[in-house]
Enzyme design. Structure first.
Site, short mmCIF file in Angstrom:
data_model
loop_
_atom_site.label_atom_id
_atom_site.label_comp_id
_atom_site.label_asym_id
_atom_site.label_seq_id
_atom_site.Cartn_x
_atom_site.Cartn_y
_atom_site.Cartn_z
N SER A 1 -4.25 -12.27 2.90
CA SER A 1 -5.50 -12.99 3.20
C SER A 1 -5.28 -14.26 4.02
O SER A 1 -5.93 -15.28 3.77
CB SER A 1 -6.26 -13.30 1.90
OG SER A 1 -6.62 -12.10 1.25
N GLU B 1 0.84 -1.21 0.00
CA GLU B 1 0.00 0.00 0.00
C GLU B 1 0.87 1.25 0.00
O GLU B 1 0.52 2.28 -0.59
CB GLU B 1 -0.96 -0.03 1.20
CG GLU B 1 -2.05 -1.07 0.99
CD GLU B 1 -2.63 -1.69 2.24
OE1 GLU B 1 -2.44 -1.14 3.35
OE2 GLU B 1 -3.27 -2.76 2.12
N GLU C 1 4.51 -10.75 0.33
CA GLU C 1 3.10 -10.39 0.25
C GLU C 1 2.71 -10.18 -1.21
O GLU C 1 2.87 -9.07 -1.75
CB GLU C 1 2.84 -9.09 1.03
CG GLU C 1 3.06 -9.22 2.52
CD GLU C 1 2.10 -8.33 3.28
OE1 GLU C 1 1.36 -8.86 4.11
OE2 GLU C 1 2.06 -7.11 3.04
C1 PEP Z 1 -1.47 -6.84 4.98
O1 PEP Z 1 -2.06 -5.78 5.09
O2 PEP Z 1 -0.24 -6.87 5.10
C2 PEP Z 1 -2.26 -8.03 4.72
C3 PEP Z 1 -1.63 -9.16 4.50
O3 PEP Z 1 -3.62 -7.89 4.73
P1 PEP Z 1 -4.72 -9.09 4.65
O4 PEP Z 1 -4.29 -10.14 5.66
O5 PEP Z 1 -5.99 -8.43 5.03
O6 PEP Z 1 -4.68 -9.61 3.25
#
Ligand code: PEP
Length: 254
Positions: A212, A97, A167
């Site tokens: 997730s 983000e 990620e």
């Molecule tokens: C994150 O914000 O780093 C993340 C992994 O979010 P989520 O678990 O909601 O996908």
């Protein structure tokens, strides 16, 4: 043997009341989970409040970002020394983000990580490919580029202090968790790349998966050889879900 780590990224959620309840819930459930390092990453303004709740517990505090500079005319930034003074031990850097919505570059992210380490604040450095990059077969190249920028500036001896978070951007907040095999493949690539750059230190670096992760997905992910825990977004906003994920990490996924 690497200690598992599970970090809860609250993102821009919460209030003082929510932070108190959530931190207290995690602390009370964490007492039997000493084989896993549990880290809470609240928004900056809630850090003092959460620090108070975590005092005398094994749950660790962190921040969602950290300045690249130590001090000066950097409106809106918060330095590593400030975060340390308020009890933080970890700071996220390079969350997708930040990269996508705020234009943070590989170079800036590397300098943020280096600034954290200078103050003994451990960076959790996020890397990951977009859906388009995955479909184009560019996952490995993207991850290598993101890692190389960081490895260029970090003192070699401090690499063992770093946590890497894989990620995949397409998995964050979408409900589309990477499969255990997809996660393991990228984690193994990251570790192999680290080994080439820093030798045996690579085996000390914890590589956690984010995207997730929910209680029903955590065990199979954490069972993979190179998945050393998780970076949890949405599911970290409920103490029971977050603790269930921490329990999976404590069991090594089994
Ligand atoms: C994150 O914000 O780093 C993340 C992994 O979010 P989520 O678990 O909601 O996908």
């Amino acid at each position: 043997m690497r200690q598992a780590l599970v970090a809860g990224n609250w993102k821009m959620h919460g209030s003082r009341a929510m932070a108190r309840a959530l931190a207290q819930g995690v602390v009370s459930g964490a007492t039997e989970l000493d084989s896993v390092e549990i880290v809470l990453l609240p928004p900056f303004v809630l850090i003092p409040q959460v620090a108070g709740e975590l005092a005398d517990s094994a749950v660790v505090l962190g921040a969602q970002n950290v300045a690249a500079a130590a001090e000066g005319a950097y409106t809106g930034e918060v330095s590593a020394a400030m975060l340390r003074e308020f009890g933080c031990r970890y700071a996220l850097v390079g969350h997708s983000e930040r990269r996508q919505l705020f234009g943070e570059t590989d170079d800036l992210i590397a300098r943020r990580a280096a600034a954290a380490l200078r103050e003994d604040l451990r960076p959790v450095i996020c890397v990951g490919e977009t859906q388009r990059e995955r479909e184009a077969g560019e996952t490995e190249a993207v991850i290598r580029r993101q890692l190389d920028e960081v490895l260029k500036v970090l003192p070699r001896e401090s690499v063992g202090q770093v946590v890497l978070a894989y990620e995949p951007v397409w998995a964050i907040g979408t409900g589309r968790t990477a499969s255990p095999e997809q996660a393991q493949a990228v984690h193994a690539t990251i570790r192999a790349h680290l080994r080439t750059a820093c030798g045996a230190l690579a085996d000390r670096v914890r590589i956690v998966y984010g995207g997730s992760v929910k209680p029903d997905k955590a065990a199979e992910l954490f069972a993979m050889a190179d998945v050393d825990g998780g970076l949890i977004g949405g599911a970290s906003l409920r103490a029971d879900d977050f603790l269930a994920i921490c329990q999976c990490a404590a069991r090594g996924g089994g």
